[in-house]
Design an enzyme around this catalytic site. Sequence first.
Site, short mmCIF file in Angstrom:
data_model
loop_
_atom_site.label_atom_id
_atom_site.label_comp_id
_atom_site.label_asym_id
_atom_site.label_seq_id
_atom_site.Cartn_x
_atom_site.Cartn_y
_atom_site.Cartn_z
CG ASP A 193 -0.14 0.19 2.52
OD1 ASP A 193 0.79 -0.59 2.76
OD2 ASP A 193 -0.46 1.11 3.29
CG HIS A 515 -0.98 -7.58 -1.71
ND1 HIS A 515 -2.25 -7.80 -2.20
CD2 HIS A 515 -1.08 -6.49 -0.91
CE1 HIS A 515 -3.09 -6.91 -1.69
NE2 HIS A 515 -2.40 -6.09 -0.91
CG ASP A 560 4.17 -15.99 -7.23
OD1 ASP A 560 3.93 -14.82 -6.85
OD2 ASP A 560 4.87 -16.25 -8.22
CD GLU A 569 1.16 -5.88 2.11
OE1 GLU A 569 0.49 -6.53 2.92
OE2 GLU A 569 1.08 -4.64 1.98
#
Length: 587
Positions: A193, A515, A560, A569
């Site tokens: 993020d 991620h 994966d 992530e």
Amino acid sequence: MQDPCDDFPTDILRWNFLMKLGCFLLILGFLPALACGQKDDSLSIKLDQAGYPADAPKVALVSTPGRTFQVKRVSDNVVVFEGTLSAGATDPNSGDVVQAADFSGLRATGTYYLEVPGVGRSCKLTIARDVFSRAYYLAMRAFYGQRCGAAVDLGPEFPGYTHALCHLEGSFHASSGKQGRRDNVGGWHDAGDYGRYMVNSGITTGTLLWAFEMFGSKLRNIKLNIPETGNGTPDILNEVRWNLEWMLKMQDDDGGAWHKQTSEHFCDFIMPEDDHLPSEVIGTGKAPYKSTCATADLAAVAAIAARVYQPFDKDFAAQNLRAARAAWAWTERHPDVTFKNPPGISTGEYGDPDCGDERLWAAAELWRTTGEAQYNRYFVDHYTSYLVSLRALDTESWRLVAPMGLWAYALAARADADPSALAAVREAALAAARKTVERTRRNPYHISLSEGDFHWGSNGLVANYGMELLIANALSPDRASVEAGLDNLHYLLGRNTFSISWVTQVGEHPFRHPHHRPSGADKNPEPWPGLLSGGPNADRQDPVLGALPAGLRPAKVYSDDQGSYASNEICINWQAMLVFLLAGVMQ
Ligand SMILES: [Zn+2]
């Protein structure tokens, strides 16, 4: 760990589309086929895909029964080494029965592969004096890719890996005690993020500065090809400064530091420049608004920076020392202000009910930098409660930085150290490392993780154990500690049940679907390079892991898949541990 880099699945439809597009391109041959794991190659032969240092032990592991093995040179398929596989051993973490192929006797540099009759051939392996400098370069440069408030371009080496200026505007959230607009430039995007979090920045930035302090002779001349390259300061310090300056901006006039700067919720899987959610400085919601853990972490990191940057930029070093002192003084007035997400905020919390360990770390670093008695006294008065954190299981984390404080005290090598404290810390650190070495040797995959260690970010913990071992070696040189650290690195780079390199674009069979918003949203077929995956996670906190077969052993609970935020992530704190480990074992 809970919510170490917590993130939530977004825009699954978009992901499905990308998957289909990827498969279509693969069929058309636009994506590079994996160079190993195909045809006669076998992922049953697990080895470090970055390679093995010429003078180090060299062991590959084989999970399909075999008897003998050969090492062949890639250029002419000539056999250069032959051996017998060890007896099989059952790995409790994965359930695999593995046999070891020990080719430590092969010291000639070159590119090879292993062949096991009846099993197949392995990925390529390199033997050289220095096999990890490329992985270090990519892993450290990955922080440049995470820069917020900058236009990033990885250059001709990675054409197309760019993001435009992002998150330039910010504001104060009502929970911060202030209001209005706010300069918002700087720092690293935390993980998959785009938030920025002081607590996670603390251990990340501290670990990287330590890497320079401990291994600077190896690192200072490595160019990372970042905008500051060539300015006279080592590039690792140039890159760390990008985040440090943001951390310093998070300090209020009274010395306290706000906990984080994020949007109110996570954005979709889009490039950072396309994220227009307001970026807000978020506080505790009531006076004094700043949090003790964030402020103490700032004190610790700025105190390290005050000594590390001294030879390169005296003014910046002095600025850091002033910030560290002010932050420390704030924590004396406010020793227990903890943070929880205010109503309406769902980004990572990095909550921690106890900031005593952060204060211990801050005191140790301030003493190490200044030699002032007040910091030494605080450490001596408090360290005994934290000695238990120097244990062979469950090492330091963003939530528990007591080991950083204790190690800092022992590494300081100051004549004014308290002799009893110094002896106790050294003894505990070395005893923990000895136990970790023993556990690593017993484990068929030669890793330090125990069966109970496969939680969120288990790969970060692997690197953490490596750091614990290298610090023990710094306190009391011991080849066994270094080799166990190296064993943990081998696991991350391919010697694991999946034969997968958990660092993007490193090795022949790396993971490919982190991620990580830029990797998911850009047009490049491969993910951004040098990023460490979170790794297997038996707690299965995402739907992808939830859909894996029941009864998998903990080391097998990994996918994966971009949607597996709980196992795939990326995160800056794990990344920093990887950099530390690579820096420590690099030649
Ligand atoms: Zn940004």
